[in-house]
Design an enzyme around this catalytic site. Structure first.
Site, PDB file in Angstrom:
ATOM      1  N   ALA A 160      44.252 -92.791 134.020  1.00  0.00           N
ATOM      2  CA  ALA A 160      45.766 -91.522 134.047  1.00  0.00           C
ATOM      3  C   ALA A 160      45.588 -91.557 135.400  1.00  0.00           C
ATOM      4  O   ALA A 160      44.781 -91.921 136.663  1.00  0.00           O
ATOM      5  CB  ALA A 160      45.328 -90.256 133.911  1.00  0.00           C
ATOM      6  N   GLN A 169      47.450 -96.028 131.605  1.00  0.00           N
ATOM      7  CA  GLN A 169      47.894 -94.978 131.556  1.00  0.00           C
ATOM      8  C   GLN A 169      48.991 -94.137 132.178  1.00  0.00           C
ATOM      9  O   GLN A 169      48.191 -93.482 132.990  1.00  0.00           O
ATOM     10  CB  GLN A 169      47.385 -93.824 130.564  1.00  0.00           C
ATOM     11  CG  GLN A 169      47.445 -92.404 129.885  1.00  0.00           C
ATOM     12  CD  GLN A 169      46.252 -91.543 129.711  1.00  0.00           C
ATOM     13  OE1 GLN A 169      45.107 -91.114 130.714  1.00  0.00           O
ATOM     14  NE2 GLN A 169      45.819 -91.069 129.131  1.00  0.00           N
ATOM     15  N   TYR A 201      47.617 -82.102 129.503  1.00  0.00           N
ATOM     16  CA  TYR A 201      48.236 -82.494 130.945  1.00  0.00           C
ATOM     17  C   TYR A 201      50.242 -81.859 130.941  1.00  0.00           C
ATOM     18  O   TYR A 201      50.609 -81.641 129.694  1.00  0.00           O
ATOM     19  CB  TYR A 201      48.331 -83.699 131.838  1.00  0.00           C
ATOM     20  CG  TYR A 201      47.028 -83.638 131.941  1.00  0.00           C
ATOM     21  CD1 TYR A 201      46.029 -82.944 133.321  1.00  0.00           C
ATOM     22  CD2 TYR A 201      45.588 -84.238 131.539  1.00  0.00           C
ATOM     23  CE1 TYR A 201      45.051 -83.165 133.234  1.00  0.00           C
ATOM     24  CE2 TYR A 201      44.183 -84.503 131.896  1.00  0.00           C
ATOM     25  CZ  TYR A 201      43.618 -83.593 132.460  1.00  0.00           C
ATOM     26  OH  TYR A 201      42.613 -84.132 132.717  1.00  0.00           O
ATOM     27  N   LEU A 238      33.618 -90.993 120.173  1.00  0.00           N
ATOM     28  CA  LEU A 238      32.691 -90.844 119.327  1.00  0.00           C
ATOM     29  C   LEU A 238      32.500 -92.042 118.785  1.00  0.00           C
ATOM     30  O   LEU A 238      31.550 -91.572 117.763  1.00  0.00           O
ATOM     31  CB  LEU A 238      31.679 -89.744 118.992  1.00  0.00           C
ATOM     32  CG  LEU A 238      31.635 -88.812 120.097  1.00  0.00           C
ATOM     33  CD1 LEU A 238      30.767 -86.992 119.942  1.00  0.00           C
ATOM     34  CD2 LEU A 238      30.620 -88.928 121.100  1.00  0.00           C
ATOM     35  N   GLY A 262      34.553 -95.031 125.260  1.00  0.00           N
ATOM     36  CA  GLY A 262      35.075 -94.210 126.733  1.00  0.00           C
ATOM     37  C   GLY A 262      33.908 -94.610 127.074  1.00  0.00           C
ATOM     38  O   GLY A 262      33.256 -95.627 127.659  1.00  0.00           O
ATOM     39  N   ARG A 263      32.929 -93.752 126.885  1.00  0.00           N
ATOM     40  CA  ARG A 263      31.812 -93.053 127.726  1.00  0.00           C
ATOM     41  C   ARG A 263      30.764 -94.756 127.037  1.00  0.00           C
ATOM     42  O   ARG A 263      30.396 -94.760 127.664  1.00  0.00           O
ATOM     43  CB  ARG A 263      31.285 -92.179 127.362  1.00  0.00           C
ATOM     44  CG  ARG A 263      31.699 -90.734 128.126  1.00  0.00           C
ATOM     45  CD  ARG A 263      31.194 -89.594 127.396  1.00  0.00           C
ATOM     46  NE  ARG A 263      31.938 -89.639 125.614  1.00  0.00           N
ATOM     47  CZ  ARG A 263      31.585 -88.445 125.098  1.00  0.00           C
ATOM     48  NH1 ARG A 263      30.904 -87.254 125.339  1.00  0.00           N
ATOM     49  NH2 ARG A 263      32.739 -87.927 124.295  1.00  0.00           N
TER      50      ARG A 263
END
Ligand SMILES: Cc1cc2nc3c(=O)[nH]c(=O)nc-3n(C[C@H](O)[C@H](O)[C@H](O)COP(=O)(O)O)c2cc1C
Length: 360
Positions: A62, A104, A187, A307, A329-330
């Site tokens: 972001a 982003q 947001y 996930l 992501g992770r």
């Protein structure tokens, strides 16, 4: 043949594969002074490693349209030329690796002004050393710990819309090929969408048509400056996970059809983040059905996220037509070369930097 490693073309842009990096805040810019919001060596190394690892497209974390639009004081920003210059070094390197750089673009709204996660992540009061006054559609705080946001006037809404367009112009100058509007996770843009956070009684609140007004004005303003041949993405929270009074999957499908008409090329489908304290039953690929439904019912291309960690799992999501791409992501924080490892597992071709050819 692997569907996951098929190139994907949107407008005039061809992305080499469907393994993409989800936006993830690094909280690693200077918090004030001329270095505020400016990418650092950390960002160069972090994004660079995922590019050398074969990721097809990288969406930066972001990146705020204004200082007030940052989540934390250490967020990246794209409101000045120093930031543009520093981003250019990163986008140039990503392109040299065949990876598409995307940004982003974000405004944190009522969830702005929080401390870094590794310092506790608590909201910073407006009078705290590095805090500021958050803004939002309505004077309703996210939870009891957050500051009550200042309600944006209609004039201020127009100002923020202009900041999004300026940010997109700068992003183009910085070398990005994809712009993604952050409409998810509670947001600012997502706050306008949901009746849980938007209690306005003017043209920007109330009915579905009124709640989508600001998000669509932002899309139009950005599409107006973002080149015709480059794709525009929108990230949404497909549901607030509330029993009632929230944004729903049905709303998402209805809104997705409008986004398509307004020139959005792909919906990045996440969930949650706008209502405090809700229980979300997570599990492997738990958000994929929301993406699949948008794709099936509107024909708008989608990316699935959440996930997704296994090569076979990602391959099936794309091969079954549930999504056009997956965002990791992770798992990409754990394994920067996930794309190259997955290609090996699936027997697919992938670009390998010549420096690493001996590892093939
Ligand atoms: C450290 C971290 C930072 C994140 N920052 C952002 C962000 O800047 N923008 C955003 O839309 N999502 C953000 N997310 C959410 C991720 O993009 C992603 O949707 C989420 O982690 C689920 O995907 P995963 O299970 O593959 O990690 C963040 C997640 C993590 C773990």
């Amino acid at each position: 043949m692997s569907a996951l490693f098929e190139p994907y073309t949107l407008r005039s842009l061809t992305i080499p594969n469907r393994v993409w990096m989800a936006p993830m805040c690094q909280y690693s810019a200077q918090t004030s002074g001329p270095g505020a919001g400016v990418p650092t060596d950390w960002h160069f190394a972090h994004y660079g490693a995922r590019a050398t690892g074969g990721t097809g497209l990288i969406l930066t974390e972001a990146t705020a349209v204004s200082p007030e639009g940052r989540i934390s004081p250490a967020d990246l920003g794209i409101w000045n030329d120093t930031q543009v210059e520093a981003f250019r070094r990163i986008t140039g390197f990503l392109k040299s690796q065949g990876t598409v750089p995307g940004i982003q673009i974000a405004h944190a709204g009522r969830k702005a002004s929080t401390d870094l996660p590794w310092q506790g992540g608590a909201p910073l009061a407006p009078d705290a050393a590095e805090g500021w006054q958050p803004v939002g559609p309505s004077p309703v705080a996210f939870d009891e710990h957050h500051t009550v946001p200042k309600e944006l006037s209609v004039e201020q809404i127009h100002e923020v819309t202009g900041q999004f367009a300026d940010a997109a112009r700068r992003a183009l100058d910085a070398g990005f090929e994809v712009a993604e509007l952050h409409g998810a996770h509670g947001y600012l843009i997502g706050e306008f969408l949901s009746p849980h956070s938007n209690r306005r009684t003017d043209a920007y609140g109330g009915s579905f048509e009124n709640r989508v007004r600001f998000p669509l004005e932002v899309v139009d303003a950005v599409r107006g400056v973002w080149p015709e041949d480059k794709p525009l993405f929108f990230r949404i929270s497909a549901t607030d996970w509330l029993e009632e009074g929230g944004w729903t999957a049905d709303d998402t499908v209805r809104f997705a059809a409008l986004l398509k008409e307004h020139g959005v090329d792909l919906l990045d489908v996440s969930t949650g983040g706008n209502a405090a304290g809700v229980k979300i039953a997570t599990g492997p690929g738990y958000q994929v059905p929301f993406a699949a439904r948008v794709r099936a019912e509107t024909g708008l291309p989608v990316a699935a996220v959440g996930l997704i960690t296994e090569a076979e799992q990602a391959e099936k999501i794309v091969a079954n037509g549930e999504a056009d791409a997956v965002l990791l992501g992770r798992e990409l924080l754990r394994s920067p070369s996930w794309a190259r490892d997955a290609a090996r597992e699936l027997g697919a071709e992938i670009r390998v930097p010549q420096q690493y050819l001996r590892s093939v």
